[in-house]
Design a protein around this motif. Sequence first.
Motif, PDB file in Angstrom:
ATOM      1  N   ARG A  11      -6.444  28.488 -11.915  1.00  0.00           N
ATOM      2  CA  ARG A  11      -7.377  29.596 -11.712  1.00  0.00           C
ATOM      3  C   ARG A  11      -6.567  30.879 -11.556  1.00  0.00           C
ATOM      4  O   ARG A  11      -5.566  30.902 -10.842  1.00  0.00           O
ATOM      5  CB  ARG A  11      -8.226  29.350 -10.466  1.00  0.00           C
ATOM      6  CG  ARG A  11      -9.373  30.308 -10.307  1.00  0.00           C
ATOM      7  CD  ARG A  11     -10.275  29.913  -9.144  1.00  0.00           C
ATOM      8  NE  ARG A  11     -10.914  28.619  -9.376  1.00  0.00           N
ATOM      9  CZ  ARG A  11     -11.901  28.134  -8.606  1.00  0.00           C
ATOM     10  NH1 ARG A  11     -12.333  28.839  -7.578  1.00  0.00           N
ATOM     11  NH2 ARG A  11     -12.424  26.953  -8.866  1.00  0.00           N
ATOM     12  N   GLU A  12      -7.022  31.936 -12.222  1.00  0.00           N
ATOM     13  CA  GLU A  12      -6.298  33.204 -12.175  1.00  0.00           C
ATOM     14  C   GLU A  12      -7.229  34.346 -11.826  1.00  0.00           C
ATOM     15  O   GLU A  12      -8.419  34.338 -12.149  1.00  0.00           O
ATOM     16  CB  GLU A  12      -5.616  33.492 -13.522  1.00  0.00           C
ATOM     17  CG  GLU A  12      -6.563  33.670 -14.682  1.00  0.00           C
ATOM     18  CD  GLU A  12      -5.873  34.079 -15.974  1.00  0.00           C
ATOM     19  OE1 GLU A  12      -4.629  34.212 -15.983  1.00  0.00           O
ATOM     20  OE2 GLU A  12      -6.569  34.275 -16.980  1.00  0.00           O
ATOM     21  N   LEU A  13      -6.647  35.350 -11.184  1.00  0.00           N
ATOM     22  CA  LEU A  13      -7.398  36.533 -10.815  1.00  0.00           C
ATOM     23  C   LEU A  13      -7.727  37.351 -12.060  1.00  0.00           C
ATOM     24  O   LEU A  13      -6.867  37.556 -12.920  1.00  0.00           O
ATOM     25  CB  LEU A  13      -6.586  37.382  -9.844  1.00  0.00           C
ATOM     26  CG  LEU A  13      -7.195  38.709  -9.422  1.00  0.00           C
ATOM     27  CD1 LEU A  13      -8.413  38.469  -8.560  1.00  0.00           C
ATOM     28  CD2 LEU A  13      -6.164  39.547  -8.688  1.00  0.00           C
ATOM     29  N   VAL A  14      -8.964  37.812 -12.129  1.00  0.00           N
ATOM     30  CA  VAL A  14      -9.382  38.681 -13.234  1.00  0.00           C
ATOM     31  C   VAL A  14      -9.519  40.123 -12.754  1.00  0.00           C
ATOM     32  O   VAL A  14      -8.940  41.036 -13.339  1.00  0.00           O
ATOM     33  CB  VAL A  14     -10.720  38.211 -13.830  1.00  0.00           C
ATOM     34  CG1 VAL A  14     -11.195  39.180 -14.913  1.00  0.00           C
ATOM     35  CG2 VAL A  14     -10.593  36.795 -14.390  1.00  0.00           C
ATOM     36  N   ALA A  15     -10.290  40.321 -11.679  1.00  0.00           N
ATOM     37  CA  ALA A  15     -10.528  41.675 -11.190  1.00  0.00           C
ATOM     38  C   ALA A  15     -11.010  41.621  -9.753  1.00  0.00           C
ATOM     39  O   ALA A  15     -11.638  40.640  -9.348  1.00  0.00           O
ATOM     40  CB  ALA A  15     -11.563  42.396 -12.054  1.00  0.00           C
ATOM     41  N   THR A  16     -10.706  42.673  -9.007  1.00  0.00           N
ATOM     42  CA  THR A  16     -11.175  42.784  -7.632  1.00  0.00           C
ATOM     43  C   THR A  16     -11.706  44.190  -7.377  1.00  0.00           C
ATOM     44  O   THR A  16     -11.321  45.147  -8.067  1.00  0.00           O
ATOM     45  CB  THR A  16     -10.063  42.502  -6.618  1.00  0.00           C
ATOM     46  OG1 THR A  16      -8.991  43.453  -6.813  1.00  0.00           O
ATOM     47  CG2 THR A  16      -9.520  41.103  -6.758  1.00  0.00           C
ATOM     48  N   ILE A  17     -12.577  44.295  -6.374  1.00  0.00           N
ATOM     49  CA  ILE A  17     -13.093  45.595  -5.959  1.00  0.00           C
ATOM     50  C   ILE A  17     -13.213  45.582  -4.444  1.00  0.00           C
ATOM     51  O   ILE A  17     -13.744  44.646  -3.855  1.00  0.00           O
ATOM     52  CB  ILE A  17     -14.431  45.908  -6.651  1.00  0.00           C
ATOM     53  CG1 ILE A  17     -14.900  47.323  -6.285  1.00  0.00           C
ATOM     54  CG2 ILE A  17     -15.498  44.858  -6.361  1.00  0.00           C
ATOM     55  CD1 ILE A  17     -16.031  47.834  -7.191  1.00  0.00           C
ATOM     56  N   THR A  18     -12.678  46.628  -3.817  1.00  0.00           N
ATOM     57  CA  THR A  18     -12.695  46.702  -2.365  1.00  0.00           C
ATOM     58  C   THR A  18     -14.027  47.250  -1.863  1.00  0.00           C
ATOM     59  O   THR A  18     -14.890  47.665  -2.642  1.00  0.00           O
ATOM     60  CB  THR A  18     -11.569  47.606  -1.874  1.00  0.00           C
ATOM     61  OG1 THR A  18     -11.857  48.964  -2.265  1.00  0.00           O
ATOM     62  CG2 THR A  18     -10.227  47.181  -2.433  1.00  0.00           C
TER      63      THR A  18
ATOM     64  N   LYS B 141      -7.194  44.545 -18.653  1.00  0.00           N
ATOM     65  CA  LYS B 141      -7.255  45.992 -18.432  1.00  0.00           C
ATOM     66  C   LYS B 141      -7.716  46.709 -19.699  1.00  0.00           C
ATOM     67  O   LYS B 141      -7.262  46.413 -20.797  1.00  0.00           O
ATOM     68  CB  LYS B 141      -5.876  46.524 -18.020  1.00  0.00           C
ATOM     69  CG  LYS B 141      -5.533  46.280 -16.576  1.00  0.00           C
ATOM     70  CD  LYS B 141      -4.161  46.845 -16.229  1.00  0.00           C
ATOM     71  CE  LYS B 141      -3.816  46.578 -14.777  1.00  0.00           C
ATOM     72  NZ  LYS B 141      -2.451  47.044 -14.428  1.00  0.00           N
ATOM     73  N   GLY B 142      -8.635  47.637 -19.508  1.00  0.00           N
ATOM     74  CA  GLY B 142      -9.176  48.391 -20.632  1.00  0.00           C
ATOM     75  C   GLY B 142     -10.323  47.707 -21.338  1.00  0.00           C
ATOM     76  O   GLY B 142     -10.996  48.326 -22.170  1.00  0.00           O
ATOM     77  N   ARG B 143     -10.570  46.434 -21.022  1.00  0.00           N
ATOM     78  CA  ARG B 143     -11.670  45.689 -21.656  1.00  0.00           C
ATOM     79  C   ARG B 143     -12.739  45.287 -20.663  1.00  0.00           C
ATOM     80  O   ARG B 143     -13.925  45.244 -21.005  1.00  0.00           O
ATOM     81  CB  ARG B 143     -11.123  44.434 -22.346  1.00  0.00           C
ATOM     82  CG  ARG B 143     -10.102  44.712 -23.423  1.00  0.00           C
ATOM     83  CD  ARG B 143      -9.751  43.440 -24.201  1.00  0.00           C
ATOM     84  NE  ARG B 143      -9.140  42.409 -23.367  1.00  0.00           N
ATOM     85  CZ  ARG B 143      -9.649  41.187 -23.212  1.00  0.00           C
ATOM     86  NH1 ARG B 143     -10.760  40.834 -23.834  1.00  0.00           N
ATOM     87  NH2 ARG B 143      -9.028  40.313 -22.453  1.00  0.00           N
ATOM     88  N   PHE B 144     -12.342  44.966 -19.433  1.00  0.00           N
ATOM     89  CA  PHE B 144     -13.282  44.502 -18.411  1.00  0.00           C
ATOM     90  C   PHE B 144     -13.446  45.585 -17.351  1.00  0.00           C
ATOM     91  O   PHE B 144     -12.508  46.320 -17.036  1.00  0.00           O
ATOM     92  CB  PHE B 144     -12.757  43.245 -17.726  1.00  0.00           C
ATOM     93  CG  PHE B 144     -12.747  42.007 -18.583  1.00  0.00           C
ATOM     94  CD1 PHE B 144     -12.963  42.059 -19.950  1.00  0.00           C
ATOM     95  CD2 PHE B 144     -12.512  40.766 -18.000  1.00  0.00           C
ATOM     96  CE1 PHE B 144     -12.953  40.911 -20.721  1.00  0.00           C
ATOM     97  CE2 PHE B 144     -12.494  39.606 -18.756  1.00  0.00           C
ATOM     98  CZ  PHE B 144     -12.706  39.685 -20.117  1.00  0.00           C
ATOM     99  N   THR B 145     -14.653  45.647 -16.772  1.00  0.00           N
ATOM    100  CA  THR B 145     -14.934  46.570 -15.683  1.00  0.00           C
ATOM    101  C   THR B 145     -15.681  45.845 -14.576  1.00  0.00           C
ATOM    102  O   THR B 145     -16.728  45.238 -14.835  1.00  0.00           O
ATOM    103  CB  THR B 145     -15.774  47.764 -16.165  1.00  0.00           C
ATOM    104  OG1 THR B 145     -15.096  48.441 -17.228  1.00  0.00           O
ATOM    105  CG2 THR B 145     -16.019  48.747 -15.032  1.00  0.00           C
ATOM    106  N   ILE B 146     -15.149  45.916 -13.385  1.00  0.00           N
ATOM    107  CA  ILE B 146     -15.820  45.320 -12.223  1.00  0.00           C
ATOM    108  C   ILE B 146     -16.544  46.425 -11.459  1.00  0.00           C
ATOM    109  O   ILE B 146     -16.060  47.561 -11.364  1.00  0.00           O
ATOM    110  CB  ILE B 146     -14.804  44.587 -11.304  1.00  0.00           C
ATOM    111  CG1 ILE B 146     -15.532  43.802 -10.220  1.00  0.00           C
ATOM    112  CG2 ILE B 146     -13.795  45.556 -10.706  1.00  0.00           C
ATOM    113  CD1 ILE B 146     -14.611  42.877  -9.424  1.00  0.00           C
ATOM    114  N   SER B 147     -17.714  46.086 -10.934  1.00  0.00           N
ATOM    115  CA  SER B 147     -18.475  47.034 -10.131  1.00  0.00           C
ATOM    116  C   SER B 147     -19.277  46.255  -9.096  1.00  0.00           C
ATOM    117  O   SER B 147     -19.397  45.033  -9.185  1.00  0.00           O
ATOM    118  CB  SER B 147     -19.398  47.891 -11.005  1.00  0.00           C
ATOM    119  OG  SER B 147     -20.327  47.076 -11.688  1.00  0.00           O
ATOM    120  N   ARG B 148     -19.812  46.971  -8.122  1.00  0.00           N
ATOM    121  CA  ARG B 148     -20.605  46.310  -7.082  1.00  0.00           C
ATOM    122  C   ARG B 148     -21.776  47.191  -6.682  1.00  0.00           C
ATOM    123  O   ARG B 148     -21.698  48.430  -6.755  1.00  0.00           O
ATOM    124  CB  ARG B 148     -19.740  45.981  -5.859  1.00  0.00           C
ATOM    125  CG  ARG B 148     -19.134  47.177  -5.162  1.00  0.00           C
ATOM    126  CD  ARG B 148     -18.106  46.747  -4.105  1.00  0.00           C
ATOM    127  NE  ARG B 148     -18.736  46.091  -2.961  1.00  0.00           N
ATOM    128  CZ  ARG B 148     -18.049  45.434  -2.028  1.00  0.00           C
ATOM    129  NH1 ARG B 148     -16.726  45.305  -2.131  1.00  0.00           N
ATOM    130  NH2 ARG B 148     -18.685  44.866  -1.011  1.00  0.00           N
TER     131      ARG B 148
END
Length: 115
Positions: free
Chosen positions: A45-52, A64-71
Amino acid sequence: QVQLVESGGGLVQSGGSLRLSCAASGGVFGGYAMGWYRQAPGKQRELVATITTGGSTDYADSVKGRFTISRDNAKNTVYLQMNSLKPEDTAVYYCTISRASLRYWGQGTQVTVSS
Protein backbone atom coordinates in the motif's frame (compact mmCIF):
# COMPACT_ATOMS: atom_id res chain seq x y z
CA GLN A 1 -18.31 3.95 15.65
CA VAL A 2 -16.28 5.65 12.96
CA GLN A 3 -17.01 4.53 9.42
CA LEU A 4 -15.46 5.59 6.13
CA VAL A 5 -17.30 4.77 2.93
CA GLU A 6 -15.59 5.25 -0.41
CA SER A 7 -17.34 5.58 -3.74
CA GLY A 8 -16.57 6.56 -7.31
CA GLY A 9 -14.25 3.79 -8.41
CA GLY A 10 -14.67 1.89 -11.64
CA LEU A 11 -13.26 1.06 -15.05
CA VAL A 12 -11.91 3.86 -17.23
CA GLN A 13 -9.76 4.09 -20.33
CA SER A 14 -6.26 5.44 -20.23
CA GLY A 15 -6.38 9.25 -20.25
CA GLY A 16 -9.77 9.33 -18.59
CA SER A 17 -10.89 10.73 -15.25
CA LEU A 18 -12.55 9.53 -12.09
CA ARG A 19 -13.55 11.25 -8.87
CA LEU A 20 -13.41 9.30 -5.64
CA SER A 21 -15.36 10.32 -2.57
CA CYS A 22 -15.04 9.18 1.02
CA ALA A 23 -17.69 10.05 3.57
CA ALA A 24 -16.89 9.74 7.25
CA SER A 25 -19.52 9.15 9.91
CA GLY A 26 -19.68 8.44 13.61
CA GLY A 27 -17.79 11.49 14.78
CA VAL A 28 -16.58 15.01 14.11
CA PHE A 29 -13.63 15.07 11.76
CA GLY A 30 -12.65 18.68 11.27
CA GLY A 31 -9.53 18.06 13.35
CA TYR A 32 -8.42 15.04 11.36
CA ALA A 33 -6.00 14.88 8.48
CA MET A 34 -7.41 13.00 5.51
CA GLY A 35 -5.78 11.07 2.75
CA TRP A 36 -5.83 8.44 0.06
CA TYR A 37 -3.65 5.37 -0.30
CA ARG A 38 -3.67 2.70 -2.97
CA GLN A 39 -2.59 -0.89 -3.29
CA ALA A 40 -1.96 -2.65 -6.57
CA PRO A 41 -1.87 -6.46 -6.83
CA GLY A 42 1.38 -7.82 -5.44
CA LYS A 43 2.51 -4.42 -4.19
CA GLN A 44 2.55 -2.64 -0.87
CA ARG A 45 0.00 0.00 0.00
CA GLU A 46 1.35 3.42 -0.94
CA LEU A 47 0.45 6.98 -0.13
CA VAL A 48 -1.30 8.87 -2.92
CA ALA A 49 -2.29 12.20 -1.38
CA THR A 50 -2.97 13.87 1.94
CA ILE A 51 -4.74 17.02 3.10
CA THR A 52 -4.38 18.62 6.51
CA THR A 53 -7.04 20.27 8.60
CA GLY A 54 -5.83 23.59 7.24
CA GLY A 55 -6.06 22.45 3.63
CA SER A 56 -2.37 21.88 2.91
CA THR A 57 -1.86 19.08 0.43
CA ASP A 58 0.88 16.62 -0.45
CA TYR A 59 1.10 14.15 -3.30
CA ALA A 60 3.12 11.16 -4.38
CA ASP A 61 5.45 12.11 -7.21
CA SER A 62 3.69 9.64 -9.50
CA VAL A 63 0.40 11.55 -9.32
CA LYS A 64 1.51 15.17 -9.04
CA GLY A 65 -0.16 17.33 -11.64
CA ARG A 66 -2.81 14.68 -12.36
CA PHE A 67 -4.61 14.10 -9.05
CA THR A 68 -6.19 16.66 -6.73
CA ILE A 69 -7.28 16.00 -3.16
CA SER A 70 -9.87 18.17 -1.46
CA ARG A 71 -12.14 18.05 1.57
CA ASP A 72 -15.51 19.37 2.65
CA ASN A 73 -15.53 19.59 6.42
CA ALA A 74 -19.24 20.36 6.55
CA LYS A 75 -19.90 17.03 4.84
CA ASN A 76 -17.07 15.09 6.54
CA THR A 77 -15.98 14.09 3.06
CA VAL A 78 -12.66 13.86 1.26
CA TYR A 79 -12.36 13.72 -2.51
CA LEU A 80 -9.73 12.59 -4.99
CA GLN A 81 -10.06 13.95 -8.51
CA MET A 82 -7.99 11.77 -10.82
CA ASN A 83 -7.23 13.01 -14.33
CA SER A 84 -5.04 11.67 -17.13
CA LEU A 85 -5.29 8.20 -15.65
CA LYS A 86 -2.71 5.60 -16.62
CA PRO A 87 -2.82 1.79 -16.46
CA GLU A 88 -0.29 1.94 -13.63
CA ASP A 89 -2.89 3.80 -11.54
CA THR A 90 -4.89 0.57 -11.37
CA ALA A 91 -5.30 -0.34 -7.70
CA VAL A 92 -7.67 -0.50 -4.78
CA TYR A 93 -7.89 3.01 -3.36
CA TYR A 94 -8.39 3.47 0.38
CA CYS A 95 -9.27 6.64 2.20
CA THR A 96 -7.95 7.28 5.68
CA ILE A 97 -8.37 9.84 8.41
CA SER A 98 -5.95 10.38 11.24
CA ARG A 99 -5.41 12.42 14.37
CA ALA A 100 -2.50 11.83 16.73
CA SER A 101 -2.34 8.03 17.25
CA LEU A 102 -5.80 7.39 15.80
CA ARG A 103 -6.21 6.22 12.23
CA TYR A 104 -9.24 4.86 10.45
CA TRP A 105 -9.52 3.19 7.03
CA GLY A 106 -12.25 2.74 4.50
CA GLN A 107 -12.98 -0.58 2.84
CA GLY A 108 -11.44 0.43 -0.47
CA THR A 109 -12.73 1.06 -3.96
CA GLN A 110 -11.33 -0.53 -7.13
CA VAL A 111 -9.96 1.68 -9.88
CA THR A 112 -9.06 -0.05 -13.12
CA VAL A 113 -7.47 1.82 -16.02
CA SER A 114 -7.42 0.03 -19.35
CA SER A 115 -4.79 0.74 -21.99
